[in-house]
Design a protein around this motif. Sequence first.
Motif, PDB file in Angstrom:
ATOM      1  N   GLU A 122      23.845  73.423 -43.693  1.00  0.00           N
ATOM      2  CA  GLU A 122      23.664  73.654 -42.312  1.00  0.00           C
ATOM      3  C   GLU A 122      24.413  72.504 -41.434  1.00  0.00           C
ATOM      4  O   GLU A 122      24.661  71.443 -41.963  1.00  0.00           O
TER       5      GLU A 122
ATOM      6  N   PRO B  39      19.337  88.814 -36.143  1.00  0.00           N
ATOM      7  CA  PRO B  39      19.249  88.132 -37.155  1.00  0.00           C
ATOM      8  C   PRO B  39      18.292  88.740 -38.140  1.00  0.00           C
ATOM      9  O   PRO B  39      17.382  89.229 -37.952  1.00  0.00           O
TER      10      PRO B  39
ATOM     11  N   PRO C  36      16.723  86.482 -41.001  1.00  0.00           N
ATOM     12  CA  PRO C  36      16.451  85.494 -41.928  1.00  0.00           C
ATOM     13  C   PRO C  36      15.812  85.832 -43.402  1.00  0.00           C
ATOM     14  O   PRO C  36      16.056  85.293 -44.230  1.00  0.00           O
TER      15      PRO C  36
ATOM     16  N   ASP D 146      24.903  77.899 -33.338  1.00  0.00           N
ATOM     17  CA  ASP D 146      23.945  77.032 -34.215  1.00  0.00           C
ATOM     18  C   ASP D 146      24.028  77.577 -35.668  1.00  0.00           C
ATOM     19  O   ASP D 146      23.938  78.659 -35.899  1.00  0.00           O
TER      20      ASP D 146
ATOM     21  N   LYS E  17      22.100  77.333 -38.256  1.00  0.00           N
ATOM     22  CA  LYS E  17      21.093  78.277 -38.779  1.00  0.00           C
ATOM     23  C   LYS E  17      21.104  79.525 -38.295  1.00  0.00           C
ATOM     24  O   LYS E  17      20.640  80.519 -39.030  1.00  0.00           O
ATOM     25  N   ASP E  18      21.594  79.894 -37.182  1.00  0.00           N
ATOM     26  CA  ASP E  18      21.529  81.283 -36.440  1.00  0.00           C
ATOM     27  C   ASP E  18      22.441  82.136 -37.345  1.00  0.00           C
ATOM     28  O   ASP E  18      22.329  83.175 -37.542  1.00  0.00           O
TER      29      ASP E  18
ATOM     30  N   ASN F  71      21.529  83.043 -40.532  1.00  0.00           N
ATOM     31  CA  ASN F  71      20.629  84.243 -40.470  1.00  0.00           C
ATOM     32  C   ASN F  71      21.096  85.512 -40.311  1.00  0.00           C
ATOM     33  O   ASN F  71      20.205  86.593 -40.231  1.00  0.00           O
ATOM     34  N   HIS F  72      22.321  85.670 -39.781  1.00  0.00           N
ATOM     35  CA  HIS F  72      22.858  86.947 -39.620  1.00  0.00           C
ATOM     36  C   HIS F  72      23.701  87.395 -40.916  1.00  0.00           C
ATOM     37  O   HIS F  72      24.636  86.892 -41.352  1.00  0.00           O
TER      38      HIS F  72
END
Length: 223
Positions: free
Chosen positions: A47, A112, A114, A175, A177-178, A181-182
């Motif tokens: 990350e 997204p 996740p 971000d 993490k975002d 998540n995609h």
Amino acid sequence: MYKIMNMIAIAGFSAVLLSSTPVPQQSVAHKNYTEAIEQAPLTKGVEGTDSLLQYFDQTTKELEKQVSGLSEAQLQFKAAPDKWSISQCLEHIVLSERMIFDMAKASLTKAPQPERKGEVQMTDDNLKTTITDRSHKFQAPKELQPTGIYKDSKTALADFLTARQPVIDYIKNADAKDLRNHINDYPTGVVDGYQGLMFIAAHCARHTKQIEEVKADPNFPKQ
């Protein structure tokens, strides 16, 4: 845009944007370049965007190193009629940077997922290796076929940096993490948004290798 995206989806994440120029035997310098680019490996699940930005910085510097100061004769040299010149490689990189970024941004506007992160089996290192492996050749779509417009390296690099800066700015404000998540589906597997952006730098690295191959030709102009 839809036509190009569909072509890419059909051919796989690592295919359509790649050149079809044959590869000569790998030189020592070529191997050193590969090792230099891969010294800071990117792995799935890391990350933060620092590593991604570092990869963009590495590929930018290597391209600048390979083409800065080249003459018009050197930029336009072709080892064979069916092979690309350095000018064409640079033009293709610039065109592709913009188009791949547009596609990456479009995929990141979707919701997204996740819950699907576990489906991403390709590591970041795998992605880089696949894209930069010039033993596999693919025909670039018509929209990205270069004509050799660059007569001097300064103009080419200026256009490249102009095309790349919005990507850098986007990553700096993203971000990680975002991005992870995609999730996107391709015939060759499932990838995430972070890897979609990484593809841009990897594609540049691939064609920087191609430029190095052109320079290694015994008939390449001395000046």
